[in-house]
Every structure is written in structure tokens, then in C-alpha cells.
Write a protein that holds these residues in place. Structure first.
Motif, short mmCIF file in Angstrom:
data_model
loop_
_atom_site.label_atom_id
_atom_site.label_comp_id
_atom_site.label_asym_id
_atom_site.label_seq_id
_atom_site.Cartn_x
_atom_site.Cartn_y
_atom_site.Cartn_z
N ASP A 131 -5.49 -0.86 6.90
CA ASP A 131 -4.67 -1.75 6.07
C ASP A 131 -3.23 -1.35 6.34
N PRO A 132 -2.52 -2.09 7.20
CA PRO A 132 -1.15 -1.72 7.58
C PRO A 132 -0.11 -1.99 6.50
N CYS A 133 -0.52 -2.64 5.42
CA CYS A 133 0.37 -2.95 4.28
C CYS A 133 -0.33 -2.48 3.01
N CYS A 134 -0.72 -1.21 2.99
CA CYS A 134 -1.67 -0.73 1.98
C CYS A 134 -1.10 -0.52 0.59
N SER A 190 -6.40 -6.57 4.86
CA SER A 190 -5.09 -6.39 4.26
C SER A 190 -4.68 -7.56 3.37
N ASN A 191 -3.77 -7.26 2.48
CA ASN A 191 -3.09 -8.25 1.65
C ASN A 191 -1.63 -8.22 2.12
N PRO A 192 -1.32 -8.89 3.23
CA PRO A 192 0.02 -8.76 3.83
C PRO A 192 1.08 -9.56 3.07
N PRO A 193 2.34 -9.25 3.31
CA PRO A 193 3.41 -10.08 2.73
C PRO A 193 3.25 -11.52 3.22
#
Length: 187
Positions: free
Chosen positions: A37-40, A88-91
């Protein structure tokens, strides 16, 4: 104020509930290899994956979890980890670029939690045929995502969300399905 009922967070950091990750895991085939998850943010997705015995790690552009995850942008974390998959839940404002970056550096799938309205728009309609969108898992229960780093409690959600699953090698139309009701699952 956003139409979700919350003030906009400067980094688009909104905290997803663990139950929506558990619901995704109930409908997707098992993950093999490292999941990033790169936007954790605070690590909700990483923790939910690990609680299901999935090898998972995270990173974020800011330290939001008291040093638990490395601080770096999503592109750098993808290069450093070289994950098999991303969850992930990215911007929302960088969702297309995020998805393309993840697809370039993964082997299996990219699962992103986005507004269901991500399906809309003339430009996006032209973009979708060029990406391997395999499945869209709609949440029948509205997901409440308060801004991170606050003590604002989750309210009843006002926006429809779905997991968008981009799978390497997929061709054809995406499957549309609904997430199972997993109320009460928060671990």
C-alpha cells in the motif's frame, strides 16, 4: 467542505475502515507475493492484509504511523518494494497516474478504493479501454472515511465507493459485483 460531510484533507488522506478491506479479500482470489500500500496513511489496509496472513507492507509521503512505515512517495515505494500487487486507497486527484505507475511495476493486480463515480467522464471513458480493469466491487454499504490525523468520528457515508481491480493479462469487459456484508469485522 466535501460532499462527504468532511473538510478536505490537504493530502487527500482519508481513513478507510478495515471491514472494506476484509470484504475485498472475500471476493478476490488469494494474493501471492508481497502486497504494497504505497499510500498507507496509518496502515489500516496493511494491518487488515497482515491479519489475513498476507505478506504486506506500506509507505506514505508523511509519517502517519509513528515511524512504522517508510516515508516516501508512491513511485519510489513501488521501485523499492517491487510488489506483486498493490491494494490502496490512493489520493483521488492522482488516481489515474497512481494506477498506471502501479501497473508498470507489479505482476499481479492493482486494487484501488475509489468513488464509484470514477467510472464517469469522457476522458476516463477513453482511458479505460487501455487498462486491464478486470473487476469493480461495489460497496452496498456506504463507506465513511473521515480525514486522517483527526479525532473526527466516522459518520454515515455519503459517497458510493468501490474497489477497482486492474489485473495484468485481463482483456474484455470488467466484471461488476458487490462486496459482501461484513459488518462488525474490524480486525
Amino acid at each position: 467542505m466535501r460532499n462527504s460531510g468532511y473538510e478536505r484533507h490537504a493530502d487527500d488522506w482519508y481513513v478507510e475502515p478495515a471491514w472494506c478491506v476484509h470484504a475485498l479479500l472475500m471476493v478476490e482470489r488469494p494474493f501471492v507475493g508481497t502486497v504494497l500500500d504505497p499510500c498507507c496513511g496509518g496502515g489500516n489496509i496493511v494491518q487488515a492484509l497482515c491479519s489475513n496472513e498476507i505478506e504486506a507492507t506500506g509507505a506514505d509521503i508523511r509519517d502517519r504511523a509513528d515511524g512504522t512505515y517508510p516515508v516516501m512517495g508512491y513511485a519510489q515505494s513501488l521501485l523499492d518494494v517491487r510488489p506483486a500487487s498493490v491494494v490502496s486507497n490512493p489520493p483521488y486527484g492522482v488516481a489515474e497516474d497512481f494506477i498506471m505507475s502501479c501497473l508498470a511495476l507489479t505482476k499481479d493486480r492493482v486494487c484501488v478504493l475509489l468513488r464509484l463515480a470514477f467510472l464517469e467522464g469522457v476522458k476516463r471513458r477513453e482511458w479505460f479501454p487501455h487498462v486491464p480493469l478486470a473487476r469493480v466491487w461495489v460497496s452496498s454499504k456506504r463507506i465513511s472515511m473521515p480525514p486522517g490525523g483527526t479525532d473526527i468520528p466516522a459518520k454515515g457515508g455519503a459517497i458510493a465507493y468501490a474497489w477497482f481491480v486492474f489485473e495484468h493479462g485481463h482483456t474484455g469487459q470488467p466484471k461488476l459485483g458487490w462486496l459482501p456484508d461484513v459488518r462488525g469485522v474490524e480486525a
